[in-house]
Design a protein around this motif. Structure first.
Motif, mmCIF file in Angstrom:
data_model
loop_
_atom_site.group_PDB
_atom_site.id
_atom_site.type_symbol
_atom_site.label_atom_id
_atom_site.label_comp_id
_atom_site.label_asym_id
_atom_site.label_seq_id
_atom_site.Cartn_x
_atom_site.Cartn_y
_atom_site.Cartn_z
ATOM 1 N N GLU A 130 8.847 -6.199 8.897
ATOM 2 C CA GLU A 130 7.617 -5.755 9.577
ATOM 3 C C GLU A 130 6.409 -6.498 9.001
ATOM 4 O OE1 GLU A 130 7.388 -3.494 12.078
ATOM 5 O OE2 GLU A 130 9.524 -3.018 12.084
ATOM 6 N N ASP A 131 5.310 -6.410 9.721
ATOM 7 C CA ASP A 131 4.064 -7.028 9.281
ATOM 8 C C ASP A 131 3.218 -5.967 8.573
ATOM 9 O OD1 ASP A 131 1.696 -8.372 8.898
ATOM 10 O OD2 ASP A 131 1.271 -8.669 11.031
ATOM 11 N N ASP A 133 -4.941 -2.384 5.573
ATOM 12 C CA ASP A 133 -6.087 -3.290 5.602
ATOM 13 C C ASP A 133 -6.097 -4.014 4.263
ATOM 14 O OD1 ASP A 133 -6.942 -2.377 8.090
ATOM 15 O OD2 ASP A 133 -8.078 -0.740 7.189
ATOM 16 N N SER A 188 0.237 -5.944 7.695
ATOM 17 C CA SER A 188 -1.134 -5.828 8.202
ATOM 18 C C SER A 188 -1.233 -4.854 9.371
ATOM 19 C CB SER A 188 -1.691 -7.193 8.607
ATOM 20 O OG SER A 188 -1.007 -7.705 9.726
ATOM 21 N N GLU A 189 -0.101 -4.459 9.953
ATOM 22 C CA GLU A 189 -0.119 -3.433 10.996
ATOM 23 C C GLU A 189 -0.367 -2.049 10.397
ATOM 24 O OE1 GLU A 189 3.095 -3.458 13.815
ATOM 25 O OE2 GLU A 189 3.257 -5.646 13.730
ATOM 26 N N PHE A 190 -0.112 -1.912 9.102
ATOM 27 C CA PHE A 190 -0.235 -0.616 8.446
ATOM 28 C C PHE A 190 -1.342 -0.578 7.400
ATOM 29 C CE2 PHE A 190 4.188 -1.505 9.538
ATOM 30 C CZ PHE A 190 4.484 -0.437 10.370
ATOM 31 N N GLN A 204 7.362 -5.677 4.324
ATOM 32 C CA GLN A 204 7.644 -7.081 4.635
ATOM 33 C C GLN A 204 9.144 -7.381 4.494
ATOM 34 O OE1 GLN A 204 5.310 -9.852 2.340
ATOM 35 N NE2 GLN A 204 5.407 -11.372 3.978
#
Length: 155
Positions: A107-108, A114, A110-112, A103
Motif C-alpha cells: 500500500e501507499d 501526512d 501517503s494514503e493514510f 509499504q
C-alpha cells in the motif's frame, strides 16, 4: 529633547525620526519595560481568573461528561466561557514503523499519513558540498521579519 512615552502617539513620524539614536533607544527601552510589566499583569490576572473558575468549570465538565471543548456558565451577569482544547500528538517512531508495514503490504503510506520532510539547517551547513548540492534544489529561503536594535549609550 525629552519625550514621554505617552506623547509618541501624537507626534509625527518626522518629529520622532529627528530624535537622536540615544533618545529613540531610551524610548524603545521604556516601551519594552512597559510591555513586560503589562504582560506580567495579564498573566497574573489570567491565573486569578483560572483560580476563580477552575472548580466550577470542572464540575460542569463532569456533569456534562465533556473533557474537551467549551463550557459556559454565568457569574453575576458575566458569561464565563472555558475552553479546554484537545492537543493531539503522534509518536513519530511508531508512525514510521506503521508506514513501513503499510509499504511492505504493498500500500501507499501517503494514503493514510501526512508526511512532511525537513532538514536541519545546522546539519545541512555541516554536510560536504557534494551532498549539499543534491539537496539545494529543494531549499527555499525567504526573508524573515526584519528587526532593528539600538545598542550603546546609556540605554
Amino acid at each position: 529633547m525629552s519625550i514621554e512615552l505617552n506623547d509618541i502617539q501624537t507626534m509625527k513620524v518626522e518629529e520622532l525620526a529627528s530624535c537622536s539614536g540615544k533618545e529613540l533607544a531610551l524610548l524603545l527601552n521604556d516601551v519594552e519595560k512597559a510591555m513586560s510589566q503589562l504582560e506580567t499583569q495579564k498573566l497574573w490576572l489570567e491565573s486569578v481568573v483560572a483560580y476563580k473558575y477552575v472548580y466550577r468549570a470542572s464540575q460542569l465538565r463532569s456533569q456534562l461528561q465533556q473533557d474537551f471543548g467549551t463550557v459556559s456558565f454565568d457569574d453575576e451577569g458575566t458569561r464565563v466561557l472555558v475552553d479546554q482544547p484537545r492537543e493531539v500528538s503522534w509518536d513519530q517512531q511508531k508512525l514510521k514503523a506503521i508506514a513501513q508495514r503499510i509499504q511492505e503490504q504493498g500500500e501507499d503510506p501517503s494514503e493514510f499519513l501526512d508526511v512532511e520532510y525537513s532538514v536541519s539547517q545546522e546539519k545541512f551547513d555541516q554536510w560536504p558540498q557534494q551532498l549539499r548540492r543534491s539537496f539545494e534544489p529543494a531549499l527555499k529561503i525567504k526573508p524573515g521579519h526584519c528587526t532593528y536594535r539600538l545598542v550603546g549609550g546609556d540605554v
